[in-house]
Motif scaffolding. Structure first.
Motif, PDB file in Angstrom:
ATOM      1  N   ALA A   1       0.820  -1.213   0.000  1.00  0.00           N
ATOM      2  CA  ALA A   1       0.000   0.000   0.000  1.00  0.00           C
ATOM      3  C   ALA A   1       0.854   1.262   0.000  1.00  0.00           C
ATOM      4  CB  ALA A   1      -0.931  -0.001   1.210  1.00  0.00           C
ATOM      5  N   ASN A   2       2.068   1.186   0.508  1.00  0.00           N
ATOM      6  CA  ASN A   2       2.949   2.352   0.599  1.00  0.00           C
ATOM      7  C   ASN A   2       4.048   2.350  -0.455  1.00  0.00           C
ATOM      8  OD1 ASN A   2       2.176   4.037   3.015  1.00  0.00           O
ATOM      9  ND2 ASN A   2       2.158   1.968   3.885  1.00  0.00           N
ATOM     10  N   VAL A   3       3.850   1.633  -1.534  1.00  0.00           N
ATOM     11  CA  VAL A   3       4.875   1.519  -2.566  1.00  0.00           C
ATOM     12  C   VAL A   3       5.238   2.872  -3.172  1.00  0.00           C
ATOM     13  CG1 VAL A   3       3.311   1.009  -4.483  1.00  0.00           C
ATOM     14  CG2 VAL A   3       5.667   0.139  -4.533  1.00  0.00           C
ATOM     15  N   ASP A   4       4.318   3.813  -3.206  1.00  0.00           N
ATOM     16  CA  ASP A   4       4.585   5.129  -3.792  1.00  0.00           C
ATOM     17  C   ASP A   4       4.760   6.226  -2.753  1.00  0.00           C
ATOM     18  OD1 ASP A   4       4.519   4.243  -6.452  1.00  0.00           O
ATOM     19  OD2 ASP A   4       2.328   4.302  -6.474  1.00  0.00           O
ATOM     20  N   THR A   5       4.827   5.884  -1.479  1.00  0.00           N
ATOM     21  CA  THR A   5       4.983   6.871  -0.421  1.00  0.00           C
ATOM     22  C   THR A   5       6.450   7.274  -0.303  1.00  0.00           C
ATOM     23  OG1 THR A   5       3.138   5.879   0.782  1.00  0.00           O
ATOM     24  CG2 THR A   5       4.587   7.351   2.028  1.00  0.00           C
ATOM     25  N   PRO A   6       6.765   8.544  -0.527  1.00  0.00           N
ATOM     26  CA  PRO A   6       8.168   8.978  -0.421  1.00  0.00           C
ATOM     27  C   PRO A   6       8.714   8.770   0.995  1.00  0.00           C
ATOM     28  CG  PRO A   6       6.839  10.654  -1.510  1.00  0.00           C
ATOM     29  CD  PRO A   6       5.895   9.625  -0.961  1.00  0.00           C
ATOM     30  N   GLY A   7       9.906   8.223   1.083  1.00  0.00           N
ATOM     31  CA  GLY A   7      10.576   8.029   2.368  1.00  0.00           C
ATOM     32  C   GLY A   7      10.112   6.820   3.165  1.00  0.00           C
ATOM     33  N   TYR A   8       9.125   6.091   2.664  1.00  0.00           N
ATOM     34  CA  TYR A   8       8.639   4.918   3.401  1.00  0.00           C
ATOM     35  C   TYR A   8       9.660   3.790   3.304  1.00  0.00           C
ATOM     36  CZ  TYR A   8       5.815   0.938   4.820  1.00  0.00           C
ATOM     37  OH  TYR A   8       5.351  -0.188   5.454  1.00  0.00           O
ATOM     38  N   LYS A   9       9.984   3.208   4.431  1.00  0.00           N
ATOM     39  CA  LYS A   9      10.878   2.051   4.479  1.00  0.00           C
ATOM     40  C   LYS A   9      10.027   0.811   4.710  1.00  0.00           C
ATOM     41  CE  LYS A   9      14.574   4.612   4.421  1.00  0.00           C
ATOM     42  NZ  LYS A   9      15.109   5.006   3.170  1.00  0.00           N
ATOM     43  N   SER A  10      10.234  -0.205   3.901  1.00  0.00           N
ATOM     44  CA  SER A  10       9.443  -1.422   4.050  1.00  0.00           C
ATOM     45  C   SER A  10       9.754  -2.095   5.382  1.00  0.00           C
ATOM     46  CB  SER A  10       9.701  -2.379   2.887  1.00  0.00           C
ATOM     47  OG  SER A  10      11.037  -2.791   2.869  1.00  0.00           O
ATOM     48  N   LYS A  11       8.821  -2.870   5.846  1.00  0.00           N
ATOM     49  CA  LYS A  11       8.952  -3.570   7.119  1.00  0.00           C
ATOM     50  C   LYS A  11       8.960  -5.068   6.870  1.00  0.00           C
ATOM     51  CE  LYS A  11       6.789   0.150   9.701  1.00  0.00           C
ATOM     52  NZ  LYS A  11       7.059   1.113   8.670  1.00  0.00           N
ATOM     53  N   ASP A  12       9.457  -5.785   7.856  1.00  0.00           N
ATOM     54  CA  ASP A  12       9.525  -7.237   7.764  1.00  0.00           C
ATOM     55  C   ASP A  12       9.142  -7.823   9.111  1.00  0.00           C
ATOM     56  OD1 ASP A  12       9.942  -9.714   6.628  1.00  0.00           O
ATOM     57  OD2 ASP A  12      12.109  -9.671   6.859  1.00  0.00           O
ATOM     58  N   VAL A  13       8.624  -9.021   9.100  1.00  0.00           N
ATOM     59  CA  VAL A  13       8.254  -9.727  10.323  1.00  0.00           C
ATOM     60  C   VAL A  13       9.292 -10.799  10.571  1.00  0.00           C
ATOM     61  CG1 VAL A  13       6.480 -11.123  11.441  1.00  0.00           C
ATOM     62  CG2 VAL A  13       5.823  -9.315   9.882  1.00  0.00           C
ATOM     63  N   SER A  14       9.778 -10.872  11.805  1.00  0.00           N
ATOM     64  CA  SER A  14      10.821 -11.826  12.111  1.00  0.00           C
ATOM     65  C   SER A  14      10.420 -12.720  13.276  1.00  0.00           C
ATOM     66  CB  SER A  14      12.117 -11.093  12.449  1.00  0.00           C
ATOM     67  OG  SER A  14      13.102 -12.008  12.811  1.00  0.00           O
ATOM     68  N   PHE A  15      10.193 -13.966  12.965  1.00  0.00           N
ATOM     69  CA  PHE A  15       9.985 -14.973  14.002  1.00  0.00           C
ATOM     70  C   PHE A  15      11.339 -15.457  14.499  1.00  0.00           C
ATOM     71  CE2 PHE A  15       9.403 -19.417  15.295  1.00  0.00           C
ATOM     72  CZ  PHE A  15       8.414 -19.262  16.250  1.00  0.00           C
ATOM     73  N   GLU A  16      12.323 -15.437  13.613  1.00  0.00           N
ATOM     74  CA  GLU A  16      13.652 -15.930  13.935  1.00  0.00           C
ATOM     75  C   GLU A  16      14.309 -15.102  15.038  1.00  0.00           C
ATOM     76  OE1 GLU A  16      12.704 -15.168  10.772  1.00  0.00           O
ATOM     77  OE2 GLU A  16      12.465 -17.159   9.940  1.00  0.00           O
ATOM     78  N   ALA A  17      14.044 -13.791  15.068  1.00  0.00           N
ATOM     79  CA  ALA A  17      14.625 -12.933  16.103  1.00  0.00           C
ATOM     80  C   ALA A  17      14.129 -13.350  17.481  1.00  0.00           C
ATOM     81  CB  ALA A  17      14.284 -11.470  15.836  1.00  0.00           C
ATOM     82  N   MET A  18      12.848 -13.667  17.573  1.00  0.00           N
ATOM     83  CA  MET A  18      12.293 -14.127  18.843  1.00  0.00           C
ATOM     84  C   MET A  18      12.931 -15.446  19.248  1.00  0.00           C
ATOM     85  SD  MET A  18      10.013 -16.495  20.429  1.00  0.00           S
ATOM     86  CE  MET A  18       9.263 -17.194  19.002  1.00  0.00           C
ATOM     87  N   LEU A  19      13.109 -16.346  18.297  1.00  0.00           N
ATOM     88  CA  LEU A  19      13.717 -17.631  18.598  1.00  0.00           C
ATOM     89  C   LEU A  19      15.161 -17.452  19.063  1.00  0.00           C
ATOM     90  CD1 LEU A  19      13.502 -20.691  18.658  1.00  0.00           C
ATOM     91  CD2 LEU A  19      14.168 -20.717  16.259  1.00  0.00           C
TER      92      LEU A  19
END
Length: 129
Positions: free
Chosen positions: A30-48
């Motif tokens: 949804a934010n592909v055209d938003t200037p300055g938006y940095k994509s986010k990621d979900v990490s299960f591995e960090a919790m592990l």
């Protein structure tokens, strides 16, 4: 629910992870055209990894203490890179690949939990009568 030695609970946590990942991917798209938006990621591995690091305080080093995990056990991180001139960091090819991967993961969990409930239903009905 602690049926089948916690299998259903584990599958439920997997579905929670998949739902959060789906929301993050949708937000990125949804934010592909938003200037300055940095994509986010979900990490299960960090919790592990955090649990592995904390396991040294457990009674047995092979045990994980999952009491400190949040409600869904995942963390959302921001990707630090930009791929466009306007500072946007959404790579649509990566997002679509992540979306397909997450969909396959979700479908496999649904099939597995459906099988578990089918087994339970069979037991309740008396073994296939």
């Amino acid at each position: 629910m602690n049926l089948f030695s916690g299998t259903i609970s584990s599958l439920e946590r997997g579905l929670d992870y998949s739902a959060v990942k789906q929301k993050v991917i949708a937000n990125n798209v949804a934010n592909v055209d938003t200037p300055g938006y940095k994509s986010k990621d979900v990490s299960f591995e960090a919790m592990l990894q955090d649990e592995i690091n904390l396991s040294s305080t457990a009674a047995d080093p092979r045990h994980f203490d999952l009491s400190n995990v949040g409600s869904n056990g995942v963390s959302i991180t921001q990707r630090p890179y930009s791929i466009r001139e306007n500072g946007n960091g959404v790579d649509m090819d990566k997002e679509m690949a992540d979306l397909a991967t997450n969909q396959i993961y979700y479908n496999s969990l649904i099939e597995r939990i459906s099988g578990k409930f089918g087994s339970l239903n069979s037991v309740i009905k008396g073994g296939g009568q």
